[in-house]
Every structure is written in C-alpha cells, then in structure tokens.
Design an enzyme around this catalytic site. Structure first.
Site, PDB file in Angstrom:
ATOM      1  N   ASP A   8      12.695   4.243  -3.368  1.00 50.61           N
ATOM      2  CA  ASP A   8      11.525   3.953  -2.983  1.00 50.61           C
ATOM      3  C   ASP A   8      10.509   3.662  -3.922  1.00 50.61           C
ATOM      4  O   ASP A   8      10.586   3.929  -5.035  1.00 50.61           O
ATOM      5  CB  ASP A   8      10.948   5.340  -2.440  1.00 50.61           C
ATOM      6  CG  ASP A   8      11.760   6.044  -1.313  1.00 50.61           C
ATOM      7  OD1 ASP A   8      12.419   5.409  -0.602  1.00 50.61           O
ATOM      8  OD2 ASP A   8      11.464   7.315  -1.163  1.00 50.61           O
ATOM      9  N   ASP A 129      10.816   8.769  12.205  1.00 53.02           N
ATOM     10  CA  ASP A 129      10.412   9.876  11.423  1.00 53.02           C
ATOM     11  C   ASP A 129       9.813  10.898  11.973  1.00 53.02           C
ATOM     12  O   ASP A 129       8.691  10.581  12.788  1.00 53.02           O
ATOM     13  CB  ASP A 129       9.390   9.179  10.335  1.00 53.02           C
ATOM     14  CG  ASP A 129      10.175   8.026   9.755  1.00 53.02           C
ATOM     15  OD1 ASP A 129      11.358   7.974   9.262  1.00 53.02           O
ATOM     16  OD2 ASP A 129       9.272   7.005   9.338  1.00 53.02           O
TER      17      ASP A 129
END
Length: 240
Positions: A8, A129
């Site tokens: 990330d 998500d």
C-alpha cells in the site's frame, strides 16, 4: 489458491492502515521498489498494489512509482486506487501493469465498468469493500446504500475478471479471517474471488484453502508479512 503480498502506497512509502483509517498508519518501508523485488524473490506469483493517496483523492497519485515497481519484477502486478476513467486504465495496462482494480466507479459509474471489461477482457478486477453488509467507496471513507451481494451480481453481469473482497473491520487488524460473508459471496457469483484483510498466520491460509473449490482464487496478505507473523514462503507452500 494464490497468496498475494500487498504493498500500500502513501506519500511514496509502504504503509498499512488499521481498518482503512488514514489517521492510523504504520510505515513499513521507504523503498517500495525494493519491497516488490523482495516479494518476487520469495516466490510470489502475483503482487497487489494500492495507491492509498489516489483512492482518497480520486486520481492516481503514485502512477510513476507503480509503473517503476511493475517493471522491476517479472511477476504480474495488479493495482488499484483512484482509477476512475478509461484513459487511466489504458495508461496502466500499456505501461506494464497486468490488471487494474476498480472500486468507487463500480457503484457510481457502472457503465464504465462494463465498457472497461469489454475493452480489456481478463484485465479488469473490482474491489468489493464491505463494512457490515454495505459497500464502502472513496478510499473507504463513504458508504453506499447497497448490499455487497447485489453489487457482486451486477459485476458478474458486467463481465469483470474477478472480485477482490475486503471486510474493512478486519483489514490491517491481524485478528484472523472470518468466512461468513465470504462464503455467502461465493454462493451468489461464479467469478474468481480473492479475499483481502484479516490474514494473520499460517492457520488462516489453511482455513481458507478448502474454499478454493468454491471459487476462492487467492488471498491478499499485508501486515502479517511485514510484522513477521506469517512467512511468505511457508504461506505459498501451504496454499499450493
């Protein structure tokens, strides 16, 4: 079943967030290119990159860095975060990224998802998500009034190559996996599904392995690799 290490990106560094909270950030490295090379050398067959800054701003922030990372290894790379138009999708794919991951636009611009899936068959993934039963967007900062199962069925109809399923409450927590919502998802779609979030140790990989027969194609792992509670080579052997 693939074990896919995650990188990330925020402010040019390798970070992890706790439950998607941008204020709860842990920095794990200053050199993302070295990190992706390390994962490839350990035997990873695919690597997952998220431009966290891009996800929040709605545009690619780390485009050049992602391309540099993708070109540094021979392993297929998938990238998401701030990808919200065909031009950006084409730019990433033309520059060496194997697959792009769409998120917010799956809810807010479904016609773009269909168009992208037609234009780039096999190379469009969607990140599903979930917070509770609802879909979260815009870097997980906003919730849609839409069931994740309903959106998953729409995505299958749109022709995407696969779904990345994240339970936000477990992401970055190291609490281990919960398969209830995942199993319901596998019941309603025939698309390949990759689970992200919650994997903490080898036992989690072993617990997920039987779901491969039902459509679980991979698991994305981040914090556990950086903190050493899971060894990538051991996880890869167990998943195979």
């Amino acid at each position: 079943m693939l074990v896919i290490p995650a990188i990330d990106l925020k402010d040019g560094r390798c970070v992890r967030l706790y439950q998607g909270d941008y204020s709860q950030e842990t920095v794990y490295g200053e050199d993302p290119v070295s990190q992706i090379r390390a994962f490839a050398e350990a035997g990873a067959e695919k690597i997952h990159i998220v431009d966290l800054s891009g996800a929040r701003e709605g545009r690619p922030v780390h485009f050049e860095l992602v391309v540099e990372m993708a070109r540094a290894v021979r392993v297929p790379v998938e990238v998401g975060g701030g990808i919200r138009d065909l031009a950006t999708i084409e730019a990433y794919l033309s520059a060496g990224v194997f697959q792009v991951i769409l998120g917010t636009v799956a809810c807010r611009a479904p016609e773009l998802v269909r168009e992208a899936a037609r234009a780039f068959p096999g190379r469009i993934l969607v990140s599903l998500d979930v917070r509770g039963e609802r879909v979260a967007v815009s870097g997980w900062t906003e919730a849609e009034n839409l069931s994740y199962l309903e959106l998953a069925q729409r995505l299958e109809e749109a022709g995407v190559a696969g779904i990345i399923f994240t339970e936000i409450e477990r992401d970055g927590t190291g609490e281990g996996v919960y398969t209830g919502r995942l199993e319901r998802l596998l019941e309603v779609v025939s698309l390949p599904v990759t689970l992200a979030g919650g994997v903490a140790r080898l036992e989690d990989i072993l617990r997920l392995k039987p779901l491969e027969k039902r459509g679980l194609s991979g698991v994305i792992v981040g914090r556990a690799l950086y903190e050493g509670t899971l060894d990538l080579r051991e996880a890869l052997r167990a998943a195979r």
